[in-house]
Motif scaffolding. Structure first.
Motif, PDB file in Angstrom:
ATOM      1  N   PHE A  77      12.963  -5.846  10.267  1.00 28.83           N
ATOM      2  CA  PHE A  77      11.678  -5.338  10.079  1.00 28.83           C
ATOM      3  C   PHE A  77      11.603  -3.866  10.181  1.00 28.83           C
ATOM      4  O   PHE A  77      11.933  -3.471  11.129  1.00 28.83           O
ATOM      5  N   GLN A 126      11.999  -6.082   5.648  1.00 25.64           N
ATOM      6  CA  GLN A 126      10.614  -6.378   5.275  1.00 25.64           C
ATOM      7  C   GLN A 126      10.076  -5.039   5.817  1.00 25.64           C
ATOM      8  O   GLN A 126       9.841  -4.617   6.994  1.00 25.64           O
ATOM      9  N   VAL A 181       6.775  -3.633   6.692  1.00 26.59           N
ATOM     10  CA  VAL A 181       5.522  -4.045   7.085  1.00 26.59           C
ATOM     11  C   VAL A 181       4.873  -2.782   7.686  1.00 26.59           C
ATOM     12  O   VAL A 181       5.318  -1.896   8.038  1.00 26.59           O
ATOM     13  N   CYS A 216      -3.033  -6.144  11.691  1.00 31.72           N
ATOM     14  CA  CYS A 216      -2.809  -7.551  12.397  1.00 31.72           C
ATOM     15  C   CYS A 216      -3.105  -8.573  11.301  1.00 31.72           C
ATOM     16  O   CYS A 216      -4.006  -9.118  11.515  1.00 31.72           O
ATOM     17  N   GLU A 217      -2.210  -8.634  10.133  1.00 33.67           N
ATOM     18  CA  GLU A 217      -2.397  -9.751   9.130  1.00 33.67           C
ATOM     19  C   GLU A 217      -0.961  -9.923   8.810  1.00 33.67           C
ATOM     20  O   GLU A 217      -0.347  -8.990   8.331  1.00 33.67           O
ATOM     21  N   SER A 218      -0.700 -11.144   8.670  1.00 35.56           N
ATOM     22  CA  SER A 218       0.688 -11.250   8.116  1.00 35.56           C
ATOM     23  C   SER A 218       1.004 -10.938   6.689  1.00 35.56           C
ATOM     24  O   SER A 218       2.082 -10.710   6.070  1.00 35.56           O
ATOM     25  N   ASP A 240       0.042  -8.293   5.603  1.00 34.10           N
ATOM     26  CA  ASP A 240       0.363  -6.627   5.624  1.00 34.10           C
ATOM     27  C   ASP A 240       1.931  -6.328   5.379  1.00 34.10           C
ATOM     28  O   ASP A 240       2.397  -5.567   6.267  1.00 34.10           O
ATOM     29  N   LEU A 241       2.322  -6.973   4.406  1.00 37.62           N
ATOM     30  CA  LEU A 241       3.699  -6.444   3.927  1.00 37.62           C
ATOM     31  C   LEU A 241       3.788  -5.629   2.933  1.00 37.62           C
ATOM     32  O   LEU A 241       3.245  -5.790   1.774  1.00 37.62           O
ATOM     33  N   ASP A 263       8.366  -6.275   0.096  1.00 39.07           N
ATOM     34  CA  ASP A 263       9.199  -7.620   0.388  1.00 39.07           C
ATOM     35  C   ASP A 263      10.810  -7.150   0.031  1.00 39.07           C
ATOM     36  O   ASP A 263      10.927  -6.707  -0.960  1.00 39.07           O
TER      37      ASP A 263
END
Ligand SMILES: *Cc1c(COP(=O)(O)O)cnc(C)c1O
Length: 432
Positions: A310, A347, A349, A353-355, A357-358, A361
């Motif tokens: 990450f 990743q 990112v 605080c949201e998954s 929020d990428l 990829d």
């Protein structure tokens, strides 16, 4: 020593025209080094290649004018509602589309000639229409009876209007499976438009000069355009046709949007076939006008190898909401090592605080480390527009770069401004 260039030469057409790589591998936009801009202005930061933006505006303007003399390019300003961008668009001879009082105020403040401003909107308020009428803007795009009622109360002199039409064909799908576009919240179906046009004949102030048709994105063939115009032919012939629906953009080396020339060839060929001979053609690009001229710069705050690698930066969907809304596939680059071949798949990112929020990829990055500056290419459109305060993020600054000089166009929001919107205990007790 010759400058080394991007690690992937295909990045040349994704990054701004005036992006370059210094001999030490550092990315520059408009001659300004990204890590230095990041240090000076803070991150996240929207960085604009000013000459690239101007050049694109000219290419649109001159390309359309060369193909169809009686024509106009309008900057769909929602794609980049920054005062400097309005001023540059006006200086480059573009008209300006606005869709609300805020955008209208920016356009007026920029010094754009009011007669070159078009106001759109399916839910215009009285306040907006009053502002537009007072300023003497060129065109109001009517979206129904409510606009007429309000204008009736406001107008004391002539006002040119366009009627927004739902042409009843959806250009993206074959006619057989077209839903007819009737569910669009914008515009009027042809029978209602017809009634409205008839009612406005002889109106003391409202002058219907033409039609506005939005026919979807990626207009590349003459055929959908022909169908749309065919569909509105029963409304009569008009002096002005505003054909919205824009050109796509390459965000990734795998993308291959049509060229500006191909798009202009298609739309003007279609106009020649189907529009009245001396009518005026207006197009209103947003995304394809501004996207490539802008990059977004972030600082890497954390690199960790857990379930995956990450790389976490100091922005995210607060400044690049499109990644979550529209599954955008942006191209990342470590600005400190732009000519170094990537050795890491990570990743990339954000910090919200949201998954979802990428940012990217499986981003391919060159030795990413904490403190690096990472940029996302082709983020000049809708990034700033959609910026928000998610998790208390401050809205980023916008800087224009040109021949080695940077100019601040939007100041980064401050915490005082952020807190200042709220009515807190110092003004109002919330204890009970
Ligand atoms: C959003 C919009 C545009 C611009 O669309 P892009 O895809 O950014 O080019 C043009 N016209 C109207 C009426 C719009 O709402």
């Amino acid at each position: 020593m010759a400058a080394p260039g991007f690690h992937d030469p295909r990045f040349e057409r994704i990054f701004p025209p005036n992006a370059s790589v210094r001999t030490d591998g550092v990315l520059e936009i408009g001659g300004c080094a990204l890590p230095e801009l990041a240090a000076e202005y803070g991150t996240p930061l929207y960085v604009i290649d000013e000459l690239g933006l101007r050049e694109r505006m000219r290419a649109y303007r001159d390309g359309l004018a060369a193909r169809r003399p009686n024509s106009q390019v309008a900057f769909a300003s929602k794609s980049f509602p920054v005062l400097a961008a309005y001023a540059i668009a006006a200086a480059e001879g573009l008209a300006i589309d606005v869709a609300g009082a805020g955008e209208l105020l920016l356009a007026l403040e920029s010094g754009a000639p009011p007669e070159l401003i078009h106001l759109h909107g399916n839910a215009k308020s009285e306040e907006e229409l009053a502002l537009a009428v007072d300023a003497g803007i060129g065109t109001i795009v009517l979206d129904g009876e409510a606009d007429v009622e309000r204008l009736d109360a406001l107008l004391t002199r002539p006002q040119d209007v366009l009627i927004r039409i739902i042409p009843g064909v959806d250009p993206r799908v074959p006619r057989a499976i077209s839903t007819g576009g009737e569910r669009s919240k914008f515009g009027l179906p042809i029978p209602q438009a017809k009634a409205l046009i008839e009612r406005l004949e002889g109106h003391p102030f409202i002058t219907v000069v033409g039609l506005h048709l939005h026919i979807g994105s990626q207009v590349l063939e003459v055929e959908p355009f022909e169908r749309a115009v065919e569909a509105v032919r029963e409304l009569g012939e008009f002096p002005v046709y505003n054909i919205g629906g824009g050109l796509g953009v390459d965000y990734h080396v795998r993308h291959a949007a049509p060229t500006l020339d191909a798009y202009l060839d298609a739309i003007t060929a279609a106009a020649t076939c189907v529009l009245p001979a001396h009518s005026r053609l207006i197009i209103e690009p947003g995304r394809s006008l501004v996207a490539r001229s802008g990059v977004t710069a972030y600082r890497v705050n954390n690199v960790k190898r857990t379930g995956a690698t990450f790389v976490a930066v100091d922005g995210g969907l607060a400044d690049q909401l499109n990644v979550a809304l529209m599954d955008m596939e942006f191209t990342p680059l470590v600005a400190d090592r732009a000519s170094t071949r990537p050795d890491t798949v990570a990743q990339l990112v954000g910090r919200q605080c949201e998954s979802g929020d990428l940012l990217v990829d499986r981003a391919e990055l060159a030795a990413p480390a904490t403190g690096d500056t990472i940029v996302l290419a082709a983020t000049g459109a809708y990034g700033y527009t959609l910026s928000n305060n998610y998790n208390g993020a401050l809205k980023p600054a916008v800087v224009f770069c040109r021949e080695g000089e940077s100019r601040l166009a939007v100041r980064r929001q401050t915490y005082a401004e952020f807190l200042g919107h709220h009515v807190g205990p110092s003004q109002q007790s919330w204890a009970s």
